[in-house]
Design a protein around this motif. Structure first.
Motif, PDB file in Angstrom:
ATOM      1  N   ARG A 167      80.965   7.811 222.067  1.00  0.00           N
ATOM      2  CA  ARG A 167      80.865   8.322 223.441  1.00  0.00           C
ATOM      3  C   ARG A 167      80.481   7.176 224.370  1.00  0.00           C
ATOM      4  NH1 ARG A 167      77.442  13.804 222.337  1.00  0.00           N
ATOM      5  NH2 ARG A 167      79.032  14.804 221.051  1.00  0.00           N
ATOM      6  N   TYR A 168      81.378   6.821 225.248  1.00  0.00           N
ATOM      7  CA  TYR A 168      81.096   5.704 226.147  1.00  0.00           C
ATOM      8  C   TYR A 168      81.047   6.131 227.607  1.00  0.00           C
ATOM      9  CZ  TYR A 168      86.147   5.731 226.850  1.00  0.00           C
ATOM     10  OH  TYR A 168      87.422   6.096 227.134  1.00  0.00           O
ATOM     11  N   TRP A 169      81.570   7.295 227.955  1.00  0.00           N
ATOM     12  CA  TRP A 169      81.574   7.712 229.363  1.00  0.00           C
ATOM     13  C   TRP A 169      80.177   7.872 229.962  1.00  0.00           C
ATOM     14  CZ3 TRP A 169      85.180   6.649 232.439  1.00  0.00           C
ATOM     15  CH2 TRP A 169      86.497   6.638 232.031  1.00  0.00           C
ATOM     16  N   PRO A 170      79.198   8.388 229.226  1.00  0.00           N
ATOM     17  CA  PRO A 170      77.854   8.438 229.837  1.00  0.00           C
ATOM     18  C   PRO A 170      77.307   7.059 230.189  1.00  0.00           C
ATOM     19  CG  PRO A 170      77.954   9.887 227.944  1.00  0.00           C
ATOM     20  CD  PRO A 170      79.226   9.105 227.946  1.00  0.00           C
ATOM     21  N   TYR A 171      77.631   6.067 229.376  1.00  0.00           N
ATOM     22  CA  TYR A 171      77.174   4.712 229.676  1.00  0.00           C
ATOM     23  C   TYR A 171      77.920   4.122 230.868  1.00  0.00           C
ATOM     24  CZ  TYR A 171      74.831   5.044 225.198  1.00  0.00           C
ATOM     25  OH  TYR A 171      74.015   5.443 224.184  1.00  0.00           O
ATOM     26  N   VAL A 199      76.231   4.361 238.497  1.00  0.00           N
ATOM     27  CA  VAL A 199      75.040   4.743 239.281  1.00  0.00           C
ATOM     28  C   VAL A 199      74.220   3.512 239.643  1.00  0.00           C
ATOM     29  CG1 VAL A 199      72.812   5.942 239.110  1.00  0.00           C
ATOM     30  CG2 VAL A 199      74.896   7.104 238.444  1.00  0.00           C
ATOM     31  N   SER A 200      74.041   2.601 238.695  1.00  0.00           N
ATOM     32  CA  SER A 200      73.255   1.409 238.994  1.00  0.00           C
ATOM     33  C   SER A 200      73.999   0.489 239.973  1.00  0.00           C
ATOM     34  CB  SER A 200      72.906   0.652 237.715  1.00  0.00           C
ATOM     35  OG  SER A 200      74.065   0.266 237.038  1.00  0.00           O
ATOM     36  N   GLY A 201      75.322   0.449 239.884  1.00  0.00           N
ATOM     37  CA  GLY A 201      76.097  -0.351 240.834  1.00  0.00           C
ATOM     38  C   GLY A 201      76.018   0.187 242.250  1.00  0.00           C
ATOM     39  N   VAL A 202      76.126   1.502 242.389  1.00  0.00           N
ATOM     40  CA  VAL A 202      76.027   2.119 243.715  1.00  0.00           C
ATOM     41  C   VAL A 202      74.626   1.916 244.288  1.00  0.00           C
ATOM     42  CG1 VAL A 202      76.025   4.334 244.935  1.00  0.00           C
ATOM     43  CG2 VAL A 202      77.877   3.785 243.371  1.00  0.00           C
ATOM     44  N   SER A 203      73.609   2.078 243.456  1.00  0.00           N
ATOM     45  CA  SER A 203      72.228   1.871 243.920  1.00  0.00           C
ATOM     46  C   SER A 203      71.997   0.431 244.362  1.00  0.00           C
ATOM     47  CB  SER A 203      71.243   2.227 242.815  1.00  0.00           C
ATOM     48  OG  SER A 203      71.371   3.571 242.452  1.00  0.00           O
ATOM     49  N   ALA A 204      72.525  -0.504 243.591  1.00  0.00           N
ATOM     50  CA  ALA A 204      72.372  -1.918 243.963  1.00  0.00           C
ATOM     51  C   ALA A 204      73.119  -2.228 245.258  1.00  0.00           C
ATOM     52  CB  ALA A 204      72.874  -2.812 242.836  1.00  0.00           C
ATOM     53  N   TYR A 205      74.301  -1.653 245.418  1.00  0.00           N
ATOM     54  CA  TYR A 205      75.069  -1.889 246.644  1.00  0.00           C
ATOM     55  C   TYR A 205      74.337  -1.328 247.867  1.00  0.00           C
ATOM     56  CZ  TYR A 205      78.856  -1.712 250.042  1.00  0.00           C
ATOM     57  OH  TYR A 205      79.615  -1.853 251.171  1.00  0.00           O
ATOM     58  N   LEU A 206      73.791  -0.129 247.736  1.00  0.00           N
ATOM     59  CA  LEU A 206      73.041   0.453 248.851  1.00  0.00           C
ATOM     60  C   LEU A 206      71.779  -0.350 249.153  1.00  0.00           C
ATOM     61  CD1 LEU A 206      73.426   4.262 248.114  1.00  0.00           C
ATOM     62  CD2 LEU A 206      74.579   2.914 249.875  1.00  0.00           C
ATOM     63  N   THR A 207      71.141  -0.873 248.127  1.00  0.00           N
ATOM     64  CA  THR A 207      69.972  -1.727 248.338  1.00  0.00           C
ATOM     65  C   THR A 207      70.365  -3.010 249.064  1.00  0.00           C
ATOM     66  OG1 THR A 207      68.943  -0.869 246.351  1.00  0.00           O
ATOM     67  CG2 THR A 207      68.109  -2.965 247.170  1.00  0.00           C
ATOM     68  N   TRP A 208      71.470  -3.609 248.636  1.00  0.00           N
ATOM     69  CA  TRP A 208      71.944  -4.826 249.287  1.00  0.00           C
ATOM     70  C   TRP A 208      72.255  -4.570 250.760  1.00  0.00           C
ATOM     71  CZ3 TRP A 208      76.920  -5.913 251.232  1.00  0.00           C
ATOM     72  CH2 TRP A 208      77.101  -7.229 251.622  1.00  0.00           C
ATOM     73  N   LEU A 209      72.938  -3.444 251.050  1.00  0.00           N
ATOM     74  CA  LEU A 209      73.245  -3.117 252.446  1.00  0.00           C
ATOM     75  C   LEU A 209      71.982  -2.895 253.268  1.00  0.00           C
ATOM     76  CD1 LEU A 209      76.291  -0.663 252.281  1.00  0.00           C
ATOM     77  CD2 LEU A 209      76.246  -2.978 253.182  1.00  0.00           C
TER      78      LEU A 209
END
Length: 85
Positions: free
Chosen positions: A12-16, A22-32
């Motif tokens: 099962r790789y989809w949860p990972y 999720v971590s990419g979106v959070s990092a992008y919002l933090t960067w913005l």
């Protein structure tokens, strides 16, 4: 107590992938947010990268724990499911 996953759960790789998303979106919002706030560029990068890896570690640990908890091969050895006759 086994710490490894069974064969079907290991594939099962989809949860990972969702944790990575999720971590990419959070990092992008933090960067913005830090960029708009006028934070120094190097400090902005440090916070963004550390947040990305922190959230990634948390989501992957949570995902592994949940998959292991719901794995049928581990439930056979769970003493909570043994019913006394």
């Amino acid at each position: 107590m086994q710490l490894s996953l069974c064969g079907s759960c290991r594939r099962r790789y989809w949860p990972y992938v969702m944790g990575l998303f999720v971590s990419g979106v959070s990092a992008y919002l933090t960067w913005l947010t830090l960029d708009v706030a006028g934070i120094d560029h190097r400090s902005n990068e440090k916070w963004t990268v550390s947040l990305f890896f922190g959230i990634l570690a948390c989501t992957w640990t949570y995902t592994y724990t949940c998959i292991r908890r719901h794995c049928r091969s581990h439930r056979v050895h769970d003493p909570a499911e043994i019913v006394d006759s």
